[in-house]
Design an enzyme around this catalytic site. Sequence first.
Site, PDB file in Angstrom:
ATOM      1  N   HIS A 130       0.867  -1.189   0.000  1.00  0.00           N
ATOM      2  CA  HIS A 130       0.000   0.000   0.000  1.00  0.00           C
ATOM      3  C   HIS A 130       0.902   1.237   0.000  1.00  0.00           C
ATOM      4  CE1 HIS A 130      -2.701   3.003   1.890  1.00  0.00           C
ATOM      5  NE2 HIS A 130      -3.708   2.221   1.527  1.00  0.00           N
ATOM      6  N   ASP A 207       3.081  -4.128   8.034  1.00  0.00           N
ATOM      7  CA  ASP A 207       1.857  -3.363   7.856  1.00  0.00           C
ATOM      8  C   ASP A 207       0.702  -4.351   8.017  1.00  0.00           C
ATOM      9  OD1 ASP A 207      -0.444  -2.269   6.845  1.00  0.00           O
ATOM     10  OD2 ASP A 207       0.446  -1.500   5.000  1.00  0.00           O
ATOM     11  N   GLN A 210      -4.566  -4.939   7.074  1.00  0.00           N
ATOM     12  CA  GLN A 210      -5.592  -5.837   6.516  1.00  0.00           C
ATOM     13  C   GLN A 210      -5.570  -7.219   7.170  1.00  0.00           C
ATOM     14  OE1 GLN A 210      -7.931  -4.959   4.491  1.00  0.00           O
ATOM     15  NE2 GLN A 210      -7.180  -2.948   3.875  1.00  0.00           N
ATOM     16  N   LYS A 233     -10.331  -0.336  10.193  1.00  0.00           N
ATOM     17  CA  LYS A 233     -10.390  -1.565   9.383  1.00  0.00           C
ATOM     18  C   LYS A 233     -10.956  -2.703  10.226  1.00  0.00           C
ATOM     19  CE  LYS A 233      -7.607   0.242   6.124  1.00  0.00           C
ATOM     20  NZ  LYS A 233      -8.104   0.707   4.850  1.00  0.00           N
ATOM     21  N   CYS A 371      -4.892   2.483  -3.603  1.00  0.00           N
ATOM     22  CA  CYS A 371      -3.668   3.004  -2.961  1.00  0.00           C
ATOM     23  C   CYS A 371      -2.523   2.005  -3.099  1.00  0.00           C
ATOM     24  CB  CYS A 371      -3.904   3.346  -1.496  1.00  0.00           C
ATOM     25  SG  CYS A 371      -5.004   4.730  -1.272  1.00  0.00           S
TER      26      CYS A 371
HETATM   27  N1  PMP Z   1      -1.851  -0.479   4.655  1.00  0.00           N
HETATM   28  C1  PMP Z   1      -2.829  -1.194   4.105  1.00  0.00           C
HETATM   29  C2  PMP Z   1      -2.538  -2.583   3.620  1.00  0.00           C
HETATM   30  C3  PMP Z   1      -4.102  -0.659   3.990  1.00  0.00           C
HETATM   31  O1  PMP Z   1      -5.082  -1.376   3.434  1.00  0.00           O
HETATM   32  C4  PMP Z   1      -4.334   0.656   4.450  1.00  0.00           C
HETATM   33  C5  PMP Z   1      -5.697   1.295   4.310  1.00  0.00           C
HETATM   34  N2  PMP Z   1      -6.283   1.132   3.059  1.00  0.00           N
HETATM   35  C6  PMP Z   1      -3.283   1.362   5.024  1.00  0.00           C
HETATM   36  C7  PMP Z   1      -2.049   0.770   5.114  1.00  0.00           C
HETATM   37  C8  PMP Z   1      -3.461   2.745   5.551  1.00  0.00           C
HETATM   38  O2  PMP Z   1      -4.308   2.732   6.648  1.00  0.00           O
HETATM   39  P1  PMP Z   1      -4.834   4.099   7.292  1.00  0.00           P
HETATM   40  O3  PMP Z   1      -5.400   4.899   6.154  1.00  0.00           O
HETATM   41  O4  PMP Z   1      -5.870   3.655   8.261  1.00  0.00           O
HETATM   42  O5  PMP Z   1      -3.678   4.766   7.925  1.00  0.00           O
END
Ligand code: PMP
Length: 413
Positions: A130, A207, A210, A233, A371
Amino acid sequence: MSQPQATEANDIAYCRSDFPVLDQAVNGHPLVYLDSAASAQQPAAVIDAVARYQREDHANVHRGVHTLSHRATELYEGARDKLCSFINASSRAEIIHTSGTTESINLVAQSYCRPMLQAGDQILITWLEHHSNIVPWQLVCEQTGAELIVAPINDRGEVELDELRALMTDRVKLLGIGHVSNALGTINPLLEIIADAKQRGISVLVDGAQAVPHMNVDVQALGCDFYAFSSHKMIGPTGAGVLWGREALLEAMPPYKGGGDMILEVNFEHTVFNELPYKFEAGTPNISGMIGFGAAVDYLQSVGMDNIYQHEKALHSYMVSKLKAIDGLHLIGTAREQASVQSFRLNDIHPHDLGTILDHQGVAVRTGHHCAMPVMQRFGLPGTTRASLGLYNNSDDVDQLVVALEKARQVFA
Ligand code: PMP
């Protein structure tokens, strides 16, 4: 394939009625919410915990001697304890409250990596990441002269493990890797990858945005150094999250932000920083968000993470079998280990057009690059349509998705 069988172990269908937002019509159709990977819906227990705090207990935390401040502090710090045991951290000092995964990763990039990186050092990531697990490393590389290197993925959307290992040289100071890909649902074999990295003296940030909502996560068993995740999430409020880090590493790191609460003593010559975890929590925190996050953890635990995992796994298999039967539908992301996220294309319909047609039928999916632009580039696509499942979804939702997709196919025929 037949519909997933409800068994005693995975019968969590009752969950659905705990999520008030799901009980509505959108564009004249019952809402089918298949966008939990972007943000999960909240159960009444979370909404009520936040509302109760706002109505009865609101005050600033930590500094107040009055009753409301004590109550707010107890609730806010109680959430830290819940999160600590939820991911099996060894100490509550290791649970840093942040605004989410993004802030957690930036904190590690700036506070852990920036002081130690030198020109010629490398940060290693994968093509699956991401943007939140790419851009913070690019920034710190620009600041220090270090280099960002990227391990490739195969056509199923799996990290090429041999190539990842080959990139783990002495120059690499940190591996930043997703637990589960938000774009393709790939579950990385983290135990193996982390063991390889640690054997080579490489620090590992995971990270986990998910992963934590969908499976049991034990940070000590994983063996990583940092683990980042977000409340929204995992059926909690937005703007709240966690950075877990090993206590010894966090102790040695300088603060990320300066301000109130992260200090013990301030004068113009010298400031004494607060102890962990407060050293990294400058300013008034997201008190209500963290209280809601604590309630979300309670809810997930009451359902059981293993039950959630089994339920979503069965539902994902059912969804994949149904999607495969649709003429002109191509799955993007077919990893052997996949979480409850599925990207796909339908003929050459632009994902945004497809998403709009689905929305007209009450079906909420995500469309675009998710993203994760490099993933899209890897597959030569501008974007995909992504259906992602949560604990409250059921086979009716999948059936409605299929009906809506068939309709879209006819519209664009
Ligand atoms: N990493 C992953 C794999 C994500 O799916 C997301 C959110 N789509 C993020 C990071 C970023 O999370 P946040 O916007 O809650 O900071």
